[in-house]
Design an enzyme around this catalytic site. Structure first.
Site, short mmCIF file in Angstrom:
data_model
loop_
_atom_site.label_atom_id
_atom_site.label_comp_id
_atom_site.label_asym_id
_atom_site.label_seq_id
_atom_site.Cartn_x
_atom_site.Cartn_y
_atom_site.Cartn_z
N ASN A 126 56.37 32.26 -19.28
CA ASN A 126 56.52 30.80 -19.29
C ASN A 126 57.91 30.36 -19.78
O ASN A 126 58.47 29.38 -19.29
CB ASN A 126 55.42 30.15 -20.13
CG ASN A 126 55.28 30.76 -21.50
OD1 ASN A 126 54.96 31.94 -21.64
ND2 ASN A 126 55.50 29.97 -22.54
N HIS A 219 51.96 38.09 -17.12
CA HIS A 219 52.40 37.62 -18.44
C HIS A 219 51.23 37.13 -19.30
O HIS A 219 51.09 37.55 -20.45
CB HIS A 219 53.42 36.50 -18.30
CG HIS A 219 53.89 35.97 -19.63
ND1 HIS A 219 54.57 36.76 -20.53
CD2 HIS A 219 53.74 34.76 -20.24
CE1 HIS A 219 54.84 36.07 -21.62
NE2 HIS A 219 54.35 34.84 -21.48
N HIS A 229 42.80 32.62 -29.15
CA HIS A 229 41.41 33.06 -29.02
C HIS A 229 40.47 31.86 -28.94
O HIS A 229 40.55 30.92 -29.73
CB HIS A 229 41.01 33.93 -30.22
CG HIS A 229 39.57 34.30 -30.25
ND1 HIS A 229 39.00 35.13 -29.31
CD2 HIS A 229 38.57 33.95 -31.10
CE1 HIS A 229 37.72 35.27 -29.58
NE2 HIS A 229 37.44 34.57 -30.66
#
Length: 326
Positions: A126, A219, A229
């Protein structure tokens, strides 16, 4: 005063002034052990050996220099064949051209060990999309070792006498919906990418391959024990059904700045996003191993086994695991 008494007086004054003699090793003093790289096997006959690193491009800071040097030493030890980068190659905003000084300060000057002067197979992260993506593709024509022929592509390697390993390098950035909806358009042309076309290409490439080993490199993680998470994950929504249908052997990624191996819903995933700055690792129910430290993962692939080692920037082998395939 006798010479004997003079010697005793001198020793008394020497000790009283705070000086101490250096103690000699005794039978109970721990002796040096074998170096950490000795825990790694030497190159196996007709094997494929490589390291994978991600989230690294910070001008050598945040232990990037140390991690890069250790990558080279490990590659020399294993008789390495190539390096994989799982993206976020340049922080914070990618590169602007093939002449950007970032190429020198974050790549050429950092990965200067002879062990890393091999082919690099690279995907975009990104942060790379915040710069000139085409410049990273074009640098393949400038550098002998940098390989990124397109935003997504494949590379097949021979393993053993007659087996093949297919590596599918993908661009996960367009699959992450928030980038597409960003009103500030921080991620250059990510919203112009053809998502259905890439997804169809991934499925067909995996389905049509006769390679014994199928490894996908991207990625963004699909699962994590790191700071993301439990969050919604549109990349997982796109890719997991394909990976499950095609029964890939491994998904290799970064984005999260730690090291982790997990097995979740049949997917074997390795996160190797600790090439420079690291973040906390809290753990995840399906994580086999995870740690917050600078490092990378080294692989040895044979016809019947994929062995991998998590290694920190000091060369300590933190965890070893393997997948077998008769």
């Amino acid at each position: 005063m006798s010479k004997h008494l003079q010697l005793l007086a001198f020793l008394f004054l020497f000790t009283a002034c705070g000086y101490h003699t250096i103690s000699q090793p005794t039978a109970h003093t721990p002796q040096p052990t074998a170096g950490p790289l000795d825990q790694l096997p030497k190159k196996k006959s007709k094997s494929l050996n490589f390291v994978a690193v991600g989230d690294w491009g910070r001008n050598g800071y945040y232990k990037q220099d140390e991690t890069g040097e250790m990558m080279g030493k490990v590659m020399q030890h294993l008789g390495g064949d190539f390096v994989i980068s799982v993206g976020d190659n340049f922080y914070p905003d990618g590169v602007q051209s093939t002449q950007d000084y970032h190429w020198t300060s974050s790549f050429e000057k950092v990965y200067k060990h002879p062990g890393t002067y091999l082919d690099w197979w690279v995907v975009l992260g990104n942060h790379d999309y915040r710069g000139n993506v085409q410049a990273q593709i074009d640098y393949s024509d400038v550098s002998r070792r940098w390989n990124m022929p397109d935003r997504y592509y494949t590379k097949t390697f021979k393993v053993g006498d007659d087996a093949e390993a297919l590596f599918v390098f993908i661009d996960t950035n367009p699959l992450y919906t928030p980038y597409l909806n960003d009103p500030f358009k921080k991620h250059s042309d990510v919203d112009e990418q053809d998502i259905p076309k890439q997804l169809e290409w991934i499925e067909q490439t995996l389905q049509n391959s006769q390679a014994k080993w199928k490894i996908v490199v991207g990625h963004h993680q699909l699962y994590t024990g790191g700071r993301r998470h439990g969050l919604a994950n549109p990349v997982r929504d796109h890719l997991l059904p394909i990976f499950q249908r095609q029964q890939i052997d491994l998904y290799l990624c970064g984005h999260e700045h730690h090291l982790e191996y997990s097995v979740n819903q049949g997917l074997h995933q390795i996160i190797t996003g600790a090439g420079s700055s690291v973040r906390d690792y809290d753990g995840e129910a399906n994580s086999v191993y995870g740690i917050s430290t600078h490092g990378f993962v080294a692989f040895t692939l044979t016809t019947e086994e994929l062995e991998f080692h998590f290694i920190d920037h000091n060369g300590q082998v933190l965890h070893t695991n393997r997948r077998t395939k008769p």
